[in-house]
Design an enzyme around this catalytic site. Structure first.
Site, PDB file in Angstrom:
ATOM      1  CG  ASP A  46      29.189  23.271  66.703  1.00 23.77           C
ATOM      2  OD1 ASP A  46      30.308  22.844  66.391  1.00 23.77           O
ATOM      3  OD2 ASP A  46      28.148  22.575  66.671  1.00 23.77           O
ATOM      4  CE1 TYR A  74      27.066  21.035  74.510  1.00 29.15           C
ATOM      5  CE2 TYR A  74      26.594  18.785  75.202  1.00 29.15           C
ATOM      6  CZ  TYR A  74      27.449  19.710  74.624  1.00 29.15           C
ATOM      7  OH  TYR A  74      28.681  19.310  74.164  1.00 29.15           O
ATOM      8  CG  ASP A  88      23.988  24.787  63.239  1.00 29.71           C
ATOM      9  OD1 ASP A  88      23.837  25.163  62.055  1.00 29.71           O
ATOM     10  OD2 ASP A  88      25.091  24.794  63.799  1.00 29.71           O
ATOM     11  NE  ARG A 186      26.372  20.753  64.979  1.00 32.59           N
ATOM     12  CZ  ARG A 186      27.250  20.508  64.012  1.00 32.59           C
ATOM     13  NH1 ARG A 186      26.932  20.730  62.743  1.00 32.59           N
ATOM     14  NH2 ARG A 186      28.442  20.023  64.280  1.00 32.59           N
TER      15      ARG A 186
END
Length: 313
Positions: A46, A74, A88, A186
């Site tokens: 993203d 992550y 987000d 997310r």
């Protein structure tokens, strides 16, 4: 029809994508910096996220569909207090909710995060690249359509709380995740907020590994150049996760013509003499073909006339 000129670079490259650009932007920038038209990527990231992107250049773009990148890691910042339409910080606030004081308790947060490990049914964000009737979900969402995506099974392989911090009337949890392919961090943030009687969204995200590729192997996008790309090329054999078989010049000539090879090639690799076994054929530190043993011979599945560099046996 004009014939495409051979690529001067044929390799896989790890790039540390900066925040604020799309995966398509990264590819367009690399085309200019590397003076190569054939550039593609495996695994979208993203615009608000940064970190590991695996990129194919030249002949290596043909590998992108074969790179599984089954797990990704992550470091995520999850902000409690509101949800957004994109799940987000880029989206519009759609719901606000009080943040229970116990969410600032590190022990409570740590235990909650550890309970995320396992398989779950996850509904992807409406603003995602999943196709719905041939149209990307995010395009339908941007057009104001109500997008309902079906839940799908994902796995949280590991989840470790790194920090808890107060932020106004809310708080932020920093969490290190390793998840299966197709997992949306997310959506994990959104669902975590709901499960705790509050609301949450993802406020920052950095991908630290993609498959076997880590941040330490990546180059900064602004530093990309042909020389640096050659120097820092990823080993395509390791990224593909297939066994390597070294071949000589005579076998290479047959490979480049697409001919079958005798199973005698595998006499020192008896574990590959099983029908369906796939392998990388390597010559002169280059990947020259992906092949498969069909029970009688080694058959070429993909041949790379120019050779893909970066092999380190």
């Amino acid at each position: 029809m004009a014939q495409r000129s051979p690529s001067q670079l044929n390799l896989l490259l790890g790039v540390d994508k900066p925040v604020g650009c799309t995966s398509h932007d990264v590819v367009a920038r690399l085309r200019r910096l590397l003076s190569e038209r054939r550039v593609g990527h495996a695994g979208t990231l993203d615009p608000a996220a940064s970190g590991v992107m695996v990129v194919g250049v030249g002949q290596a773009t043909r590998l992108l569909g074969s790179i599984t990148l089954d797990s990704k890691s992550y470091v995520a910042a999850i902000s409690f207090g509101c949800e957004t339409n994109t799940d987000d910080a880029e989206g519009e606030v759609t719901r606000s909710a009080p943040v229970p004081r116990q969410l600032l308790d590190r022990d409570v947060a740590g235990e909650t995060v550890s309970c995320l490990v396992g398989t779950h049914m996850q509904v992807p964000p409406a603003f995602s690249a999943i196709s719905v009737g041939g149209v990307r979900s995010y395009k339908r969402a941007r057009a104001g359509e109500d997008v309902e995506l079906p839940a799908r099974e994902i796995e949280v392989i590991s989840a470790v709380l790194l920090d808890v911090a107060a932020e106004g009337d809310g708080c932020v949890w920093t969490v290190a995740f390793t998840v299966s392919k197709g997992t949306y961090i997310r959506a994990l943030a959104r669902d975590l907020g709901r499960s705790l009687g509050s609301a949450a969204h993802l406020s920052a995200l950095r991908r630290t590994t993609s498959g076997s590729v880590s941040l330490g192997e990546c180059i900064a996008l602004d530093d990309a150049s042909p020389d640096l790309a050659r120097e820092r090329a990823l080993d395509p054999v390791r990224v593909l996760g297939l066994p390597a078989v070294a071949i000589g010049e005579a076998a290479l000539a047959d490979v480049l013509c697409g001919r079958r090879l005798s199973p005698a090639l595998l006499r020192e690799r008896p574990e590959l003499l099983q029908p369906g076994s796939r392998m990388c054929l390597v010559a002169n530190d280059e990947l020259r073909a992906i092949a498969q043993f069909d029970g009688r011979a080694v058959v070429m599945k993909e041949v790379f006339p120019q050779g893909i560099g970066g092999v380190r046996l």
